[in-house]
Design a protein around this motif. Structure first.
Motif, PDB file in Angstrom:
ATOM      1  N   GLY A  41      54.583  -1.235  17.005  1.00 29.56           N
ATOM      2  CA  GLY A  41      54.473  -2.618  17.469  1.00 29.56           C
ATOM      3  C   GLY A  41      55.499  -2.962  18.528  1.00 29.56           C
ATOM      4  O   GLY A  41      55.173  -3.535  19.571  1.00 29.56           O
ATOM      5  N   ASN A  42      56.754  -2.585  18.274  1.00 29.48           N
ATOM      6  CA  ASN A  42      57.794  -2.970  19.221  1.00 29.48           C
ATOM      7  C   ASN A  42      57.710  -2.168  20.519  1.00 29.48           C
ATOM      8  O   ASN A  42      57.886  -2.725  21.604  1.00 29.48           O
ATOM      9  N   LEU A  43      57.406  -0.863  20.415  1.00 30.74           N
ATOM     10  CA  LEU A  43      57.233  -0.087  21.643  1.00 30.74           C
ATOM     11  C   LEU A  43      56.053  -0.623  22.439  1.00 30.74           C
ATOM     12  O   LEU A  43      56.088  -0.684  23.667  1.00 30.74           O
ATOM     13  N   PHE A  44      55.023  -1.053  21.706  1.00 31.98           N
ATOM     14  CA  PHE A  44      53.853  -1.603  22.379  1.00 31.98           C
ATOM     15  C   PHE A  44      54.240  -2.835  23.196  1.00 31.98           C
ATOM     16  O   PHE A  44      53.840  -2.980  24.358  1.00 31.98           O
ATOM     17  N   ILE A  45      55.033  -3.722  22.619  1.00 31.72           N
ATOM     18  CA  ILE A  45      55.475  -4.913  23.361  1.00 31.72           C
ATOM     19  C   ILE A  45      56.286  -4.502  24.580  1.00 31.72           C
ATOM     20  O   ILE A  45      56.066  -4.980  25.693  1.00 31.72           O
ATOM     21  N   PHE A  51      54.754  -2.819  32.001  1.00 30.73           N
ATOM     22  CA  PHE A  51      53.688  -2.387  32.896  1.00 30.73           C
ATOM     23  C   PHE A  51      52.774  -3.504  33.364  1.00 30.73           C
ATOM     24  O   PHE A  51      52.009  -3.319  34.295  1.00 30.73           O
ATOM     25  N   ASP A  52      52.835  -4.668  32.733  1.00 31.92           N
ATOM     26  CA  ASP A  52      51.969  -5.761  33.182  1.00 31.92           C
ATOM     27  C   ASP A  52      52.792  -6.757  33.978  1.00 31.92           C
ATOM     28  O   ASP A  52      53.631  -7.465  33.429  1.00 31.92           O
ATOM     29  N   SER A  67      62.530  -6.771  21.157  1.00 34.81           N
ATOM     30  CA  SER A  67      61.770  -5.723  20.486  1.00 34.81           C
ATOM     31  C   SER A  67      62.568  -4.436  20.411  1.00 34.81           C
ATOM     32  O   SER A  67      62.592  -3.767  19.376  1.00 34.81           O
ATOM     33  N   LEU A  68      63.211  -4.078  21.526  1.00 35.78           N
ATOM     34  CA  LEU A  68      64.035  -2.869  21.522  1.00 35.78           C
ATOM     35  C   LEU A  68      65.149  -2.978  20.483  1.00 35.78           C
ATOM     36  O   LEU A  68      65.424  -2.028  19.748  1.00 35.78           O
ATOM     37  N   VAL A  69      65.782  -4.146  20.435  1.00 32.87           N
ATOM     38  CA  VAL A  69      66.892  -4.326  19.504  1.00 32.87           C
ATOM     39  C   VAL A  69      66.399  -4.308  18.058  1.00 32.87           C
ATOM     40  O   VAL A  69      67.042  -3.739  17.180  1.00 32.87           O
ATOM     41  N   PRO A 284      56.521  -8.368  16.785  1.00 22.70           N
ATOM     42  CA  PRO A 284      55.284  -7.931  17.411  1.00 22.70           C
ATOM     43  C   PRO A 284      54.073  -8.632  16.809  1.00 22.70           C
ATOM     44  O   PRO A 284      53.169  -9.035  17.553  1.00 22.70           O
ATOM     45  N   ALA A 285      54.067  -8.802  15.483  1.00 25.38           N
ATOM     46  CA  ALA A 285      52.911  -9.423  14.849  1.00 25.38           C
ATOM     47  C   ALA A 285      52.720 -10.840  15.383  1.00 25.38           C
ATOM     48  O   ALA A 285      51.644 -11.204  15.846  1.00 25.38           O
TER      49      ALA A 285
END
Ligand SMILES: *[C@@H]1O[C@H](CO)[C@@H](O)[C@H](O)[C@H]1NC(C)=O
Length: 312
Positions: A41-45, A51-52, A67-69, A284-285
Motif C-alpha cells: 500500500g505505501n509503496l503504491f502511494i 509517476f503521476d 507513506s515512506l516513513v 494507504p487505505a
C-alpha cells in the motif's frame, strides 16, 4: 533491579505474544497480512505520486513522504515480531535493542512533524486559498520535509545519548515484543528516576503537544470553513476526517505508552500494535479508497501500464 551481581548483560529477552501453536499461527497470518499490506500500500502511494504529474501538489508529496516513513516505522518492529512468533528464545542483543529504539524514535518523530506539516498544508489550502500556491511552494514543501527529518533525528539522539552507556547487570526481560526507552531504562542497574523523567518529557510531552496542536488546528480549520457555506464545510470535513482519524489512532497509543504512569502489559502491547501495524496500513487505505483524485490517478496509471505493454 535489586540483584546487582556485577555481571554485564549483553542481551535482552523479548516477550512472546503467543504460547499455543494455534495462536502463533493466527497471529502470524494476521501480522504478515498487515505487513504485506503496509509494504504494498505505501509503496503504491509513493510510486503513484512520483509517476503521476497530476499529483505533484504539496498534499500528495507530503503524503508520499508520510507513506515512506510509515513503512520505515513498522519495519523497525514488525518483521522481528513476526519472526519471533515461532522462536523459543526471543533474545535480542543489546546492540540491536539500541538500534531498534533509535530508529523507532527517528521515524516516529518524523511522522509527527509530517502530520503537522500536512495539517498546515490543509490549513493553507482551506483558510488561505488565494495564497496557497505562493505559501506552499516546492521550496516550502522541501523545507517542511527537511525539518521533519531534522527534528526526528534530534528527538531520537536526545534520548539515545542518555541510554547508550547505561550499565545493565540485573534482570534482562524487556517485557514487550520490542525495545523502547521506558522499558529498557527500567532494566538499568543505577537509579534511573531522572532518566525516566527525560524520556517522559521528551517522547510523552512531544506526542501530547503535537496531538493537541493538531486537534486545535483541525478545529480552527472547520470553524473557519463554517463561515463560508455548508457545501464547503461538508467537503472540508470529508478531507479532514481522514486526517483526524489517523491523528487519533497514532497519538492515543503514543500518549499511553509514554505519559501514562501506570503501564499495563496487555494494553501496552495492544497500543504498540496499533502504532506499528494498524496506523501504517491505514494511510494507504484512507487515501486511496476515499480520495477521488487518487482513484483517478490509479486508473490513469493502470491505463499507462496497459498501453506501454501493448507497445512492446
Ligand atoms: C518528499 O518530499 C520531498 C520534498 O518536497 C520531495 O522532493 C520528495 O519527492 C518527496 N518524496 C516522495 C517519495 O514523494
Amino acid at each position: 533491579m535489586d540483584q546487582v551481581n556485577g555481571s554485564v548483560v549483553t542481551e535482552f529477552v523479548l516477550l512472546g505474544l503467543a504460547q499455543s501453536l494455534g495462536m502463533q499461527l493466527l497471529l502470524f497470518l494476521f501480522f504478515s497480512t498487515f505487513y504485506v499490506g503496509i509494504i504494498l500500500g505505501n509503496l503504491f502511494i509513493v510510486f503513484t505520486v512520483i509517476f503521476d504529474s497530476h499529483l505533484h501538489s504539496p498534499m500528495y508529496i507530503l503524503l508520499a513522504n508520510l507513506s515512506l516513513v510509515d513503512l520505515g516505522l513498522s519495519s523497525t518492529t514488525v518483521p522481528r515480531m513476526i519472526s519471533d512468533l515461532f522462536s523459543d528464545c526471543k533474545i535480542i542483543s543489546l546492540h540491536s535493542c539500541m538500534i531498534q529504539m533509535f530508529f523507532i524514535h527517528i521515524t516516529g518523530g518524523v511522522e509527527m512533524v509530517l502530520l503537522i506539516a500536512m495539517a498546515y498544508d490543509r490549513y493553507t489550502a482551506i483558510c488561505k486559498p488565494l495564497h496557497y500556491l505562493t505559501i506552499m511552494n516546492p521550496k516550502m514543501c522541501m523545507l517542511l520535509v527537511v525539518a521533519a527529518w531534522t527534528i526526528g533525528v534530534i528527538h531520537a539522539v536526545s534520548q539515545f545519548v542518555f541510554v547508550v552507556n547505561l550499565p545493565f547487570c540485573g534482570p534482562n526481560n524487556v517485557g514487550s515484543f520490542y525495545c523502547d526507552f521506558p522499558r529498557v531504562i527500567k532494566l538499568a542497574c543505577i537509579d534511573t528516576y531522572g532518566l525516566e523523567f527525560v524520556v517522559t518529557a521528551n517522547s510523552g510531552f512531544i506526542s501530547m503537544g503535537t496531538f493537541l496542536l493538531l486537534i486545535a488546528s483541525y478545529i480552527f480549520i472547520l470553524v473557519t470553513v463554517r463561515q463560508y457555506s455548508s457545501k464547503d464545510l461538508s467537503r472540508a470535513f470529508f478531507t479532514l476526517s481522514a486526517h483526524i482519524t489517523v491523528v487519533f489512532l497514532f497519538f492515543l497509543p503514543c500518549m499511553f505508552l509514554y505519559v501514562w504512569p501506570f503501564p499495563t502489559k496487555s494494553l501496552d502491547i495492544f497500543f504498540a500494535i496499533v502504532d506499528f501495524v494498524v496506523t501504517p496500513v491505514l494511510n494507504p487505505a484512507i487515501y486511496t479508497l476515499r480520495n477521488r483524485e487518487m482513484k483517478v490517478a490509479m486508473r490513469r496509471l493502470s491505463r499507462q501500464v496497459v498501453s506501454s505493454r501493448d507497445l512492446m
